[in-house]
Motif scaffolding. Structure first.
Motif, short mmCIF file in Angstrom:
data_model
loop_
_atom_site.label_atom_id
_atom_site.label_comp_id
_atom_site.label_asym_id
_atom_site.label_seq_id
_atom_site.Cartn_x
_atom_site.Cartn_y
_atom_site.Cartn_z
N MET A 35 27.53 7.52 15.32
CA MET A 35 27.16 7.56 16.79
C MET A 35 25.81 7.03 17.02
N THR A 36 25.74 6.40 17.99
CA THR A 36 24.60 5.68 18.61
C THR A 36 23.47 6.70 18.60
N SER A 37 22.18 6.18 18.26
CA SER A 37 20.96 6.96 18.16
C SER A 37 19.94 6.62 19.44
N PRO A 38 19.53 7.51 20.05
CA PRO A 38 18.53 7.23 21.16
C PRO A 38 17.31 6.37 20.90
N ALA A 39 17.10 5.51 21.67
CA ALA A 39 15.88 4.56 21.45
C ALA A 39 14.68 5.38 21.66
N ALA A 40 14.76 6.08 22.87
CA ALA A 40 13.48 6.98 23.19
C ALA A 40 13.97 8.49 23.44
N ARG A 41 12.87 9.17 23.30
CA ARG A 41 13.31 10.66 23.33
C ARG A 41 11.83 11.41 24.01
N ARG A 42 12.03 12.25 24.99
CA ARG A 42 11.06 13.20 25.67
C ARG A 42 11.62 14.65 25.72
N THR A 43 10.67 15.71 25.50
CA THR A 43 10.98 16.73 26.26
C THR A 43 10.13 17.35 27.24
N LEU A 44 10.89 17.79 28.46
CA LEU A 44 10.23 18.12 29.50
C LEU A 44 10.53 19.65 29.65
N ARG A 45 9.57 20.33 30.51
CA ARG A 45 9.61 21.78 30.76
C ARG A 45 9.85 22.17 32.02
N PRO A 46 11.14 22.26 32.47
CA PRO A 46 11.45 22.76 34.07
C PRO A 46 10.71 24.06 34.49
N PRO A 47 10.94 24.37 35.65
CA PRO A 47 10.71 25.63 36.10
C PRO A 47 11.53 26.54 35.73
N ALA A 48 10.90 27.78 35.88
CA ALA A 48 12.09 29.07 35.53
C ALA A 48 13.35 28.79 36.69
#
Length: 303
Positions: free
Chosen positions: A1-14
């Motif tokens: 499976m193709t691996s992502p070239a970039a990654r980021r974790t976001l924190r959405p509101p409740a």
């Protein structure tokens, strides 16, 4: 499976709802450029760095953004905008409280956010194809155009990139006829594609609206449809739409029919968030009764 070239974790509101927030970025469940699958969102696009696909998925109260292709870093950096996490609701709660229907819908759909893709032409392509036709006809033309200019998007999901503006601009109008697009819309699309580079440099929604409506064949309806998605403009109202004035009049005043002037008058107390109110009415599935005057044919100037 193709691996992502970039990654980021976001924190959405409740209470944030990913699917509801990004649904406006898909034309249908079968959109060749964007899909919601198993609760995750996949979006193929062209970036200044090259083609890219963005994947968004919720995980343990966070939102994981993964990018594929040469433009992976660009789409991951834009991921919070695409997900609607840049949406500014400042002042809306006070405005919503003034009307019981809007207050109720704002509470029920508090997890709904307005995306901002930062890209004009992909939404403009769709909006022009939606002018003066049914949704089914518009989607058929859109899907056919994407497949005609077929270019696979990077990543593990079989998506296609939106057509490149240069390719659209270079195509004669009759190329679009088999898609059910007559010469008038085809010419508008080609003019818009030729201006795409300038449009992408617009400073904000107001600047984009001015430049868009200076293009023959593009009016306030089309411009509003574009800036609401490209810039996340919460005040953009699609003046010239057949259904929205009736919906607003019915929801806010109990009137089964309304024209653009009546719609704008009813939305005026929500200025700054007028488009958001329309979005909430749509999300709630509110529709005016079907009886009433027959639809009149609008000129292309209104689009």
């Amino acid at each position: 499976m193709t691996s992502p070239a970039a990654r980021r974790t976001l924190r959405p509101p409740a209470g944030y709802r990913l699917g509801a927030s990004v649904r406006a970025l898909t034309f249908s469940p079968y959109d060749p450029c964007a899909r919601i699958i198993d609760g995750g969102f996949w979006w193929a696009t062209r970036t200044p760095a090259g083609p890219a696909t963005l994947a968004l998925r919720a995980a343990a109260g966070e939102l994981v953004a993964e990018g594929y292709g040469p433009g992976a870093d660009w789409v991951v950096e834009q991921a919070d905008g695409v997900a609607g996490l840049r949406d500014d609701l400042t002042g809306f709660a006070d405005l919503a409280a003034a009307h019981p229907v809007v207050a109720r819908l704002a509470a029920q759909h508090r997890g709904l956010r307005m995306p901002a893709t930062g890209q004009v032409f992909p939404r403009l392509l769709r909006a022009i194809l939606e002018q003066k036709v049914t949704g089914k006809e518009a989607y058929r033309a859109y899907a056919a155009a994407v497949r005609h200019f077929r270019e696979p998007a990077p990543g593990p999901l079989a998506l296609l990139l939106p057509p490149a503006p240069a390719a659209v601009a270079a195509s004669p109008y009759w190329v679009f006829h088999p898609f059910g697009v007559e010469q008038r819309r085809a010419d508008t699309l080609r003019r818009a594609a030729a201006a795409a580079e300038r449009l992408e440099r617009c400073a904000d929604a107001a600047d984009a609206t001015r430049r868009l409506t200076a293009i023959p064949g593009i009016g306030p309806w089309t411009a509003a449809e574009v800036v609401r998605i490209a810039y996340g403009d919460p005040d953009a109202v699609s003046v010239g739409d057949y259904h929205i004035p009736n919906t607003v009049a019915w929801a806010l005043a109990g009137e089964p029919r309304g024209d653009d002037a009546r719609m704008l008058a009813l939305l005026e107390p929500f200025r700054g968030h007028r488009g958001r109110v329309c979005l909430l009415l749509e999300a709630a599935g509110i529709r005016a009764p079907r009886y009433g005057p027959r639809a009149t044919i609008r000129s292309f100037a209104s689009y």
